[in-house]
Design an enzyme around this catalytic site. Sequence first.
Site, PDB file in Angstrom:
ATOM      1  N   THR A 136      51.736  45.871  27.833  1.00 55.98           N
ATOM      2  CA  THR A 136      50.658  46.855  27.927  1.00 55.98           C
ATOM      3  C   THR A 136      51.006  48.143  27.172  1.00 55.98           C
ATOM      4  OG1 THR A 136      49.647  48.388  29.509  1.00 55.98           O
ATOM      5  CG2 THR A 136      51.722  47.456  30.165  1.00 55.98           C
ATOM      6  N   ASP A 137      49.981  48.882  26.773  1.00 58.52           N
ATOM      7  CA  ASP A 137      50.223  50.192  26.140  1.00 58.52           C
ATOM      8  C   ASP A 137      50.685  51.230  27.165  1.00 58.52           C
ATOM      9  OD1 ASP A 137      47.834  50.587  27.536  1.00 58.52           O
ATOM     10  OD2 ASP A 137      46.746  51.473  25.850  1.00 58.52           O
ATOM     11  N   GLU A 138      50.575  50.900  28.477  1.00 58.10           N
ATOM     12  CA  GLU A 138      50.932  51.891  29.505  1.00 58.10           C
ATOM     13  C   GLU A 138      52.421  52.212  29.494  1.00 58.10           C
ATOM     14  OE1 GLU A 138      48.869  51.390  33.243  1.00 58.10           O
ATOM     15  OE2 GLU A 138      47.224  50.341  32.256  1.00 58.10           O
ATOM     16  N   TYR A 161      53.857  50.295  38.028  1.00 58.53           N
ATOM     17  CA  TYR A 161      53.420  49.165  37.181  1.00 58.53           C
ATOM     18  C   TYR A 161      53.969  49.308  35.766  1.00 58.53           C
ATOM     19  CZ  TYR A 161      50.380  46.602  33.917  1.00 58.53           C
ATOM     20  OH  TYR A 161      49.919  45.821  32.882  1.00 58.53           O
ATOM     21  N   LYS A 165      56.704  47.019  33.639  1.00 65.95           N
ATOM     22  CA  LYS A 165      56.406  46.369  32.352  1.00 65.95           C
ATOM     23  C   LYS A 165      57.369  46.880  31.275  1.00 65.95           C
ATOM     24  CE  LYS A 165      53.574  43.794  31.441  1.00 65.95           C
ATOM     25  NZ  LYS A 165      53.476  42.307  31.519  1.00 65.95           N
TER      26      LYS A 165
HETATM   27  P1  NAD Z   1      45.912  39.406  36.366  1.00 65.92           P
HETATM   28  O1  NAD Z   1      46.422  40.191  37.523  1.00 65.92           O
HETATM   29  O2  NAD Z   1      44.452  39.166  36.245  1.00 65.92           O
HETATM   30  O3  NAD Z   1      46.594  37.973  36.329  1.00 65.92           O
HETATM   31  C1  NAD Z   1      47.970  37.787  36.560  1.00 65.92           C
HETATM   32  C2  NAD Z   1      48.206  36.298  36.816  1.00 65.92           C
HETATM   33  O4  NAD Z   1      49.611  36.114  37.051  1.00 65.92           O
HETATM   34  C3  NAD Z   1      47.460  35.752  38.037  1.00 65.92           C
HETATM   35  O5  NAD Z   1      46.845  34.519  37.719  1.00 65.92           O
HETATM   36  C4  NAD Z   1      48.573  35.558  39.061  1.00 65.92           C
HETATM   37  O6  NAD Z   1      48.305  34.504  39.976  1.00 65.92           O
HETATM   38  C5  NAD Z   1      49.760  35.267  38.169  1.00 65.92           C
HETATM   39  N1  NAD Z   1      51.044  35.587  38.826  1.00 65.92           N
HETATM   40  C6  NAD Z   1      51.349  36.736  39.485  1.00 65.92           C
HETATM   41  N2  NAD Z   1      52.609  36.639  39.976  1.00 65.92           N
HETATM   42  C7  NAD Z   1      53.094  35.430  39.586  1.00 65.92           C
HETATM   43  C8  NAD Z   1      54.337  34.758  39.782  1.00 65.92           C
HETATM   44  N3  NAD Z   1      55.333  35.326  40.478  1.00 65.92           N
HETATM   45  N4  NAD Z   1      54.505  33.523  39.234  1.00 65.92           N
HETATM   46  C9  NAD Z   1      53.500  32.940  38.535  1.00 65.92           C
HETATM   47  N5  NAD Z   1      52.291  33.522  38.350  1.00 65.92           N
HETATM   48  C10 NAD Z   1      52.107  34.747  38.867  1.00 65.92           C
HETATM   49  O7  NAD Z   1      46.490  40.145  35.084  1.00 65.92           O
HETATM   50  P2  NAD Z   1      45.839  40.337  33.630  1.00 65.92           P
HETATM   51  O8  NAD Z   1      45.030  41.556  33.648  1.00 65.92           O
HETATM   52  O9  NAD Z   1      45.262  39.053  33.194  1.00 65.92           O
HETATM   53  O10 NAD Z   1      47.152  40.653  32.800  1.00 65.92           O
HETATM   54  C11 NAD Z   1      47.912  39.603  32.200  1.00 65.92           C
HETATM   55  C12 NAD Z   1      49.079  40.202  31.444  1.00 65.92           C
HETATM   56  O11 NAD Z   1      48.591  41.077  30.434  1.00 65.92           O
HETATM   57  C13 NAD Z   1      50.005  41.040  32.325  1.00 65.92           C
HETATM   58  O12 NAD Z   1      51.339  40.801  31.908  1.00 65.92           O
HETATM   59  C14 NAD Z   1      49.593  42.480  32.038  1.00 65.92           C
HETATM   60  O13 NAD Z   1      50.676  43.361  32.204  1.00 65.92           O
HETATM   61  C15 NAD Z   1      49.177  42.364  30.579  1.00 65.92           C
HETATM   62  N6  NAD Z   1      48.145  43.341  30.138  1.00 65.92           N
HETATM   63  C16 NAD Z   1      46.998  43.523  30.869  1.00 65.92           C
HETATM   64  C17 NAD Z   1      46.025  44.402  30.396  1.00 65.92           C
HETATM   65  C18 NAD Z   1      44.724  44.598  31.129  1.00 65.92           C
HETATM   66  O14 NAD Z   1      43.919  45.457  30.732  1.00 65.92           O
HETATM   67  N7  NAD Z   1      44.427  43.833  32.161  1.00 65.92           N
HETATM   68  C19 NAD Z   1      46.232  45.103  29.208  1.00 65.92           C
HETATM   69  C20 NAD Z   1      47.427  44.891  28.497  1.00 65.92           C
HETATM   70  C21 NAD Z   1      48.372  43.993  28.972  1.00 65.92           C
HETATM   71  P1  TYD Z   2      42.084  50.453  35.993  1.00 67.81           P
HETATM   72  O1  TYD Z   2      40.925  49.576  35.715  1.00 67.81           O
HETATM   73  O2  TYD Z   2      42.775  50.362  37.321  1.00 67.81           O
HETATM   74  O3  TYD Z   2      43.134  50.241  34.794  1.00 67.81           O
HETATM   75  P2  TYD Z   2      44.459  51.113  34.423  1.00 67.81           P
HETATM   76  O4  TYD Z   2      44.852  51.926  35.600  1.00 67.81           O
HETATM   77  O5  TYD Z   2      45.464  50.035  34.112  1.00 67.81           O
HETATM   78  O6  TYD Z   2      44.075  51.923  33.220  1.00 67.81           O
HETATM   79  O7  TYD Z   2      41.620  51.959  35.796  1.00 67.81           O
HETATM   80  C1  TYD Z   2      41.007  52.394  34.601  1.00 67.81           C
HETATM   81  C2  TYD Z   2      40.758  53.882  34.733  1.00 67.81           C
HETATM   82  O8  TYD Z   2      39.787  54.099  35.756  1.00 67.81           O
HETATM   83  C3  TYD Z   2      41.987  54.666  35.183  1.00 67.81           C
HETATM   84  O9  TYD Z   2      41.974  55.934  34.543  1.00 67.81           O
HETATM   85  C4  TYD Z   2      41.805  54.824  36.670  1.00 67.81           C
HETATM   86  C5  TYD Z   2      40.305  54.897  36.828  1.00 67.81           C
HETATM   87  N1  TYD Z   2      39.726  54.340  38.075  1.00 67.81           N
HETATM   88  C6  TYD Z   2      38.774  55.083  38.779  1.00 67.81           C
HETATM   89  O10 TYD Z   2      38.411  56.209  38.402  1.00 67.81           O
HETATM   90  N2  TYD Z   2      38.247  54.528  39.909  1.00 67.81           N
HETATM   91  C7  TYD Z   2      38.623  53.305  40.368  1.00 67.81           C
HETATM   92  O11 TYD Z   2      38.126  52.847  41.432  1.00 67.81           O
HETATM   93  C8  TYD Z   2      39.598  52.557  39.627  1.00 67.81           C
HETATM   94  C9  TYD Z   2      40.063  51.199  40.090  1.00 67.81           C
HETATM   95  C10 TYD Z   2      40.118  53.123  38.472  1.00 67.81           C
END
Ligand code: NAD
Ligand code: TYD
Length: 355
Positions: A136-138, A161, A165
């Site tokens: 992630t970019d975070e 988080y 990461k």
């Molecule tokens: P998500 O929470 O929707 O899915 C995570 C998946 O991992 C789930 O299916 C869960 O069951 C599985 N999981 C969790 N713990 C596990 C374990 N111990 N063993 C096996 N499986 C397990 O997450 P996402 O949003 O799809 O993110 C996927 C990846 O992409 C993550 O590594 C996250 O850090 C990265 N990412 C997410 C975003 C975003 O905006 N969501 C952006 C950049 C990077």
């Molecule tokens: P989120 O979807 O949790 O992603 P991330 O924290 O990984 O960026 O949140 C996106 C943005 O929205 C973040 O600045 C937090 C804010 N946010 C709210 O304002 N209200 C909410 O209920 C949630 C879940 C997030």
Amino acid sequence: MKKILITGGAGFIGSHVVRLFVNKYPDYQIFNLDKLTYAGNLENLKDIENKANYKFVKGDITDADFINNLFQQEKFDAVIHLAAESHVDRSISNPLEFVQTNVIGTVNLLNVAKHAWGCSKDKSLPADKKFYHVSTDEVYGSLGDEGLFTEETAYDPHSPYSASKAASDHFVRAYFDTYNLPVVISNCSNNYGPNHFPEKLIPLCIHNIKNNKPLPIYGKGENVRDWLFVEDHANAIDVIFHNAKLGSTYNIGGHNEWTNIDVIRLLCKIMDKKLGRAAGENEKLITFVKDRAGHDLRYAIDSSKLQNELGWKPSLQFEEGLGKTVDWYLANEEWLSHVTSGDYQKYYEQQYVTR
Ligand code: NAD
Ligand code: TYD
């Protein structure tokens, strides 16, 4: 024939990656390893579950013996690692779970891959193997009003988080430097789209607008995120997986910065129309609530390395992508009710355990 282990394939982004690889590469055998936590739902993959080149395996990436046995048995050529705990608010209330899954789970996979592929600094990089870590970019922390994260930006994570990461990214690089494990990393901005668990900002607010519930905006809603449609992320992962130099990192993002309040105003407008409500009706649901602790102000990605070197670019404008996302949620009430009630486990039991 390539055997690829995709971890976290039942989650939001993982399900789009699994679908893309299964459909686009019929010669590859895709194994989806997922623990099926609250965030994993096999209904996300209904349309491909009977394909000959797809297999689901229920398991935990922190379980060393299990992962080791799976590798011994299947002899994977590559890993695309997405499994993680992914929600910042949950990391604030339960940081240890994030260390366990995101750090220990990743190191566990690295160890098993290193052992299975016989990697060591005394041998050359195994060019036919790959460990692709999705991040992630975070990890880069928070920007002020100006500037973008590049691949050279120093890591500065603030939430449990992003700290977990960042630690996992460091371990992945350490395995490249120390053991010649053939790794690639990408760091992507915020994703949105179908199958997003309704605890994250966009799906939560779609759900709440539909049900006339308050839309909780943390602080003043001035925090900025750089939104990318999830299928564009999956396409970038495909491009990077096949073309990136081993040991390299790519940032993925769509140059699409929005303050949270503007995202929610746009969503309200889109849903006024789609639900046949009066203009401005949904905005009345906006409710400012206590800010998130350590809330990063602004994320914004410079993805020019990926665009210039590998020719990837995002395909969807935000307004269009958000409209498509709303349509998907309105058409998939059953999915929403299963994930919000915990009934997502039943699908697994019916489809996989009893057959
Ligand atoms: P998500 O929470 O929707 O899915 C995570 C998946 O991992 C789930 O299916 C869960 O069951 C599985 N999981 C969790 N713990 C596990 C374990 N111990 N063993 C096996 N499986 C397990 O997450 P996402 O949003 O799809 O993110 C996927 C990846 O992409 C993550 O590594 C996250 O850090 C990265 N990412 C997410 C975003 C975003 O905006 N969501 C952006 C950049 C990077
Ligand atoms: P989120 O979807 O949790 O992603 P991330 O924290 O990984 O960026 O949140 C996106 C943005 O929205 C973040 O600045 C937090 C804010 N946010 C709210 O304002 N209200 C909410 O209920 C949630 C879940 C997030």
